[in-house]
Design a protein around this motif. Sequence first.
Motif, mmCIF file in Angstrom:
data_model
loop_
_atom_site.group_PDB
_atom_site.id
_atom_site.type_symbol
_atom_site.label_atom_id
_atom_site.label_comp_id
_atom_site.label_asym_id
_atom_site.label_seq_id
_atom_site.Cartn_x
_atom_site.Cartn_y
_atom_site.Cartn_z
ATOM 1 N N GLY A 1 4.568 -0.003 9.223
ATOM 2 C CA GLY A 1 5.498 0.468 10.246
ATOM 3 C C GLY A 1 5.768 1.954 10.186
ATOM 4 O O GLY A 1 5.231 2.689 9.357
ATOM 5 N N ASP A 2 6.630 2.400 11.099
ATOM 6 C CA ASP A 2 7.004 3.803 11.205
ATOM 7 C C ASP A 2 8.429 4.020 10.718
ATOM 8 O O ASP A 2 9.236 3.087 10.658
ATOM 9 C CB ASP A 2 6.895 4.266 12.666
ATOM 10 N N VAL A 3 8.737 5.271 10.405
ATOM 11 C CA VAL A 3 10.098 5.617 9.997
ATOM 12 C C VAL A 3 11.031 5.453 11.197
ATOM 13 O O VAL A 3 10.745 5.971 12.282
ATOM 14 C CB VAL A 3 10.164 7.068 9.481
ATOM 15 N N PRO A 4 12.146 4.729 11.051
ATOM 16 C CA PRO A 4 13.090 4.605 12.164
ATOM 17 C C PRO A 4 13.670 5.956 12.569
ATOM 18 O O PRO A 4 13.593 6.940 11.821
ATOM 19 C CB PRO A 4 14.181 3.685 11.600
ATOM 20 N N SER A 5 14.246 6.002 13.753
ATOM 21 C CA SER A 5 14.827 7.252 14.241
ATOM 22 C C SER A 5 16.106 7.585 13.487
ATOM 23 O O SER A 5 16.984 6.728 13.335
ATOM 24 C CB SER A 5 15.136 7.136 15.737
ATOM 25 N N PRO A 6 16.263 8.836 13.014
ATOM 26 C CA PRO A 6 17.525 9.227 12.363
ATOM 27 C C PRO A 6 18.691 9.279 13.340
ATOM 28 O O PRO A 6 19.845 9.371 12.914
ATOM 29 C CB PRO A 6 17.210 10.619 11.795
ATOM 30 N N ALA A 7 18.417 9.207 14.638
ATOM 31 C CA ALA A 7 19.497 9.145 15.621
ATOM 32 C C ALA A 7 20.069 7.744 15.725
ATOM 33 O O ALA A 7 21.199 7.561 16.188
ATOM 34 C CB ALA A 7 18.987 9.606 16.987
ATOM 35 N N ASN A 8 19.302 6.762 15.278
ATOM 36 C CA ASN A 8 19.759 5.373 15.331
ATOM 37 C C ASN A 8 19.217 4.630 14.113
ATOM 38 O O ASN A 8 18.362 3.744 14.235
ATOM 39 C CB ASN A 8 19.287 4.706 16.631
ATOM 40 N N GLY B 1 13.406 18.022 -8.346
ATOM 41 C CA GLY B 1 12.442 17.816 -7.284
ATOM 42 C C GLY B 1 13.016 16.876 -6.236
ATOM 43 O O GLY B 1 13.637 15.872 -6.573
ATOM 44 N N LEU B 2 12.804 17.200 -4.977
ATOM 45 C CA LEU B 2 13.265 16.374 -3.869
ATOM 46 C C LEU B 2 12.045 15.996 -3.051
ATOM 47 O O LEU B 2 11.375 16.857 -2.475
ATOM 48 C CB LEU B 2 14.279 17.147 -3.019
ATOM 49 N N VAL B 3 11.738 14.698 -3.002
ATOM 50 C CA VAL B 3 10.480 14.249 -2.403
ATOM 51 C C VAL B 3 10.750 13.140 -1.398
ATOM 52 O O VAL B 3 11.714 12.384 -1.520
ATOM 53 C CB VAL B 3 9.501 13.773 -3.504
ATOM 54 N N GLY B 4 9.891 13.060 -0.390
ATOM 55 C CA GLY B 4 10.015 12.032 0.635
ATOM 56 C C GLY B 4 9.104 12.350 1.798
ATOM 57 O O GLY B 4 8.474 13.411 1.859
ATOM 58 N N GLU B 5 9.018 11.419 2.743
ATOM 59 C CA GLU B 5 8.174 11.610 3.914
ATOM 60 C C GLU B 5 8.696 12.747 4.786
ATOM 61 O O GLU B 5 9.870 13.112 4.721
ATOM 62 C CB GLU B 5 8.135 10.322 4.746
ATOM 63 N N SER B 6 7.833 13.268 5.639
ATOM 64 C CA SER B 6 8.245 14.283 6.595
ATOM 65 C C SER B 6 9.320 13.707 7.517
ATOM 66 O O SER B 6 9.201 12.572 7.984
ATOM 67 C CB SER B 6 7.046 14.742 7.440
ATOM 68 N N GLY B 7 10.365 14.499 7.753
ATOM 69 C CA GLY B 7 11.440 14.060 8.632
ATOM 70 C C GLY B 7 12.555 13.314 7.944
ATOM 71 O O GLY B 7 13.490 12.849 8.609
ATOM 72 N N CYS B 8 12.514 13.208 6.604
ATOM 73 C CA CYS B 8 13.558 12.443 5.910
ATOM 74 C C CYS B 8 14.807 13.277 5.643
ATOM 75 O O CYS B 8 15.828 12.736 5.205
ATOM 76 C CB CYS B 8 13.024 11.867 4.603
ATOM 77 N N GLY B 9 14.757 14.591 5.882
ATOM 78 C CA GLY B 9 15.942 15.430 5.704
ATOM 79 C C GLY B 9 15.903 16.349 4.507
ATOM 80 O O GLY B 9 16.896 17.022 4.207
ATOM 81 N N LYS B 10 14.756 16.443 3.838
ATOM 82 C CA LYS B 10 14.658 17.273 2.634
ATOM 83 C C LYS B 10 14.966 18.733 2.924
ATOM 84 O O LYS B 10 15.808 19.355 2.262
ATOM 85 C CB LYS B 10 13.258 17.176 2.013
ATOM 86 N N SER B 11 14.277 19.298 3.901
ATOM 87 C CA SER B 11 14.466 20.713 4.218
ATOM 88 C C SER B 11 15.866 20.989 4.750
ATOM 89 O O SER B 11 16.417 22.067 4.518
ATOM 90 C CB SER B 11 13.418 21.176 5.238
ATOM 91 N N THR B 12 16.443 20.014 5.445
ATOM 92 C CA THR B 12 17.802 20.196 5.965
ATOM 93 C C THR B 12 18.802 20.327 4.832
ATOM 94 O O THR B 12 19.750 21.110 4.918
ATOM 95 C CB THR B 12 18.186 19.024 6.887
#
Length: 324
Positions: free
Chosen positions: A278-285, A48-59
């Motif tokens: 807080g919010d998830v930081p940007s994966p670009a930075n 199982g691979l779990v985490g918040e939306s946008g963390c890279g799971k689907s990628t």
Amino acid sequence: MTINPPLLQIDRLKTYYPIRKGIVSRTVGYVKAVDDISLNIYEGETVGLVGESGCGKSTIGRSIVRLENPFEGRILFQNKDITHSTQKELKPIRTKLQIIFQDPYSSLNPRKRINDILAEPFIAHRLVQRNEVQGKVDRLLDMVGLPRAYKNRYPHEFSGGQRQRIGIARAISFEPKLIVCDEPVSALDVSIQAQILNLLADLQKELNLTYLFIAHGIGAVKYISTRIAVMYLGKIVEIGDKEELFKLPKHPYTQILLGAYPAPDPTLRSSKRIIIQGDVPSPANPPQGCRFHTRCPYVQERCRQEEPPLTGGGHGVACHFPIN
């Protein structure tokens, strides 16, 4: 004791997306969707691979089946490096490596009947005679619990759960070795989710399937998985056996995720639930050091400066100060 080699090996995988600006589309940076991840998946298990939306799971899932091209690292399937394989080289591998998509409707051709959608893999790969294709389609419908009379309908004539059953039928056409389940129940009603999870479990036993099960809901992951990997901002921060991880989480982020999971017995609910700030930081930075330090309730100075490696063997954690 003989340990079988992994069915799938991910070695320091990076999948980046370029950020382009200007008239000439100059690359000025990268979105680091998956950043230096290593993971082994063994035959017959469900990771199982779990985490918040946008963390890279689907990628990760899309990179494994080569719908996305990795930036760096290696992907080995049955000891064969498929990281940079061409579409022609991937064609025979696709019968053994499949994916179930999150949105069953967008993954089905709305202009084709279900019979044609399920027959297409057999025709494209030419592994069965044409006069055998119809029997194969009927068998797939039986396996996923759909009446054979439905095969002349179009995708829009089905409910969301039925469409996902069709997506599963297509994925198991050739009885693959590994199926990437990319949030297959997140778009479904709760009662239908249970049916699909039970169907996946039954098919795993019947066909000896191996799953990478991606989800953001910890309940579905707990139900179907044997091992669980927790992901945050492109990194795996904890991985271990399902029972051990739920009983003794070591990473603060894992502890917060489990605290948000509603216990069926109200008396077992923790009064010390930690609310993530807080919010998830940007994966670009991404932040320097530990990527979770900007939201961690236990952060120390070392966390801000030094990135923790994933250590710990069977129960690995990427944290300088793991929870006892």
